[in-house]
Design a protein around this motif. Structure first.
Motif, mmCIF file in Angstrom:
data_model
loop_
_atom_site.group_PDB
_atom_site.id
_atom_site.type_symbol
_atom_site.label_atom_id
_atom_site.label_comp_id
_atom_site.label_asym_id
_atom_site.label_seq_id
_atom_site.Cartn_x
_atom_site.Cartn_y
_atom_site.Cartn_z
ATOM 1 N N CYS A 116 -107.866 8.154 -90.543
ATOM 2 C CA CYS A 116 -107.678 7.105 -89.542
ATOM 3 C C CYS A 116 -107.769 7.643 -88.113
ATOM 4 N N LYS A 117 -108.469 8.730 -87.932
ATOM 5 C CA LYS A 117 -108.671 9.224 -86.572
ATOM 6 C C LYS A 117 -109.613 8.281 -85.834
ATOM 7 N N ARG A 145 -109.997 3.897 -90.510
ATOM 8 C CA ARG A 145 -109.634 3.244 -89.247
ATOM 9 C C ARG A 145 -110.662 2.177 -88.888
ATOM 10 N N GLU A 167 -102.380 8.850 -86.206
ATOM 11 C CA GLU A 167 -102.879 8.175 -87.403
ATOM 12 C C GLU A 167 -101.765 7.396 -88.107
#
Length: 277
Positions: A116-117, A145, A167
């Motif tokens: 989820c960066k 993400r 994150e």
């Protein structure tokens, strides 16, 4: 090309369409290794039950893509035929394109990483990028993400143990559920009960990044993070899923020469996921 071992049905009579995605220089070799290993792994559980009893699988071969949107179209076509698409890929980015049209379904992701960066790139992840877009924003470390930014799908992540504060804050703000691997070690019963609640009476897509397993049992992956799931943890979790499987993928194998431990576990994991058909 050798077919996946249990591919005994033609496309019309099959209820599962199995295919690989060829999009990196080493994809073909890796997909072949998984198929080769499938001939030596028994599809039975510890009690002698056939995990594939309800599975009629057709191996459609490898999809050599020029554009990742071809994966999206492949999933749409298979699901229109009321069949379950099952994808094998080198990295995790293809899962974004496989799942981006999901709406009311539940998504279960097994992964050591949150993926989820907002932006990220390094020399390891550089193979798993969409070269038609901003590579820092569309790759194997950002795919989830991008999905959650553009979808209301409910997500459950299992086995996390490598992530940053940003994150986790993103996941919490989005309302996504997650369990770190330590949760499973310390409170497996509670985790399994939550999975039952999350999946009951639902259609479910399962994405398995093989690095969710502890590297002591699956060393052949790009990021062998310590503290991962055991095989029996995985089996317990899969058995607790009560929803209907409508799609799945397995990804992130990086073979080690003269060592088939990881390939055997990858194939056995495929069998366990298919037991939910």
């Amino acid at each position: 090309m050798r077919k996946f071992a249990i591919s005994h049905f033609d496309e019309k009579e099959a209820n599962v369409i199995f295919f690989g995605v060829n999009y990196t220089k080493d994809s073909k070799e890796i997909l072949e290794k998984i198929r080769d290993a499938s001939y030596f792994v028994e599809p039975f559980d510890f009690y002698g039950n056939n995990l594939l009893e309800k599975v009629r699988l057709f191996d459609a071969g490898d999809l050599k893509i020029r554009n990742f949107e071809e994966i999206t179209q492949k999933f749409i076509e298979i699901r229109k035929e009321n069949k379950v698409p099952f994808m094998i890929s080198r990295g995790h980015l293809p899962t974004f394109y496989a799942t981006k049209n999901l709406k009311k379904e539940k998504l279960i992701v097994f992964d050591a990483h949150a993926d989820c960066k907002n932006e990220y790139i390094d020399e390891i992840i550089a193979f798993d990028v969409d070269k038609n877009k901003d590579e820092k924003m569309f790759n194997g470390s950002t795919w989830l993400r991008r999905l959650l930014e553009n979808s209301n799908i409910e997500v459950l992540l299992i086995g996390l143990r490598s992530f940053d504060e940003e994150e986790i804050n993103f996941l919490k703000n989005r309302g996504a559920k997650f369990f770190i691997s330590l949760d499973i070690i310390r409170n497996k019963v509670g985790v399994l009960e939550e999975i039952v609640r999350f999946t009951k009476d639902s259609e479910v897509y399962i994405s398995l990044d093989l690095d969710v397993f502890d590297p002591s049992i699956l060393p052949a992956t790009d990021y062998p993070e310590p503290g991962g799931l055991s095989y029996f943890d995985f089996v317990d979790i899969i058995e607790s899923i009560k929803g209907k499987l409508i799609g799945a993928d397995v990804c992130c194998l990086k073979p080690i020469e003269d060592n088939l431990i990881s390939e055997f576990l990858a194939v056995k994991s495929v069998f366990h996921i298919l037991s939910k058909v």
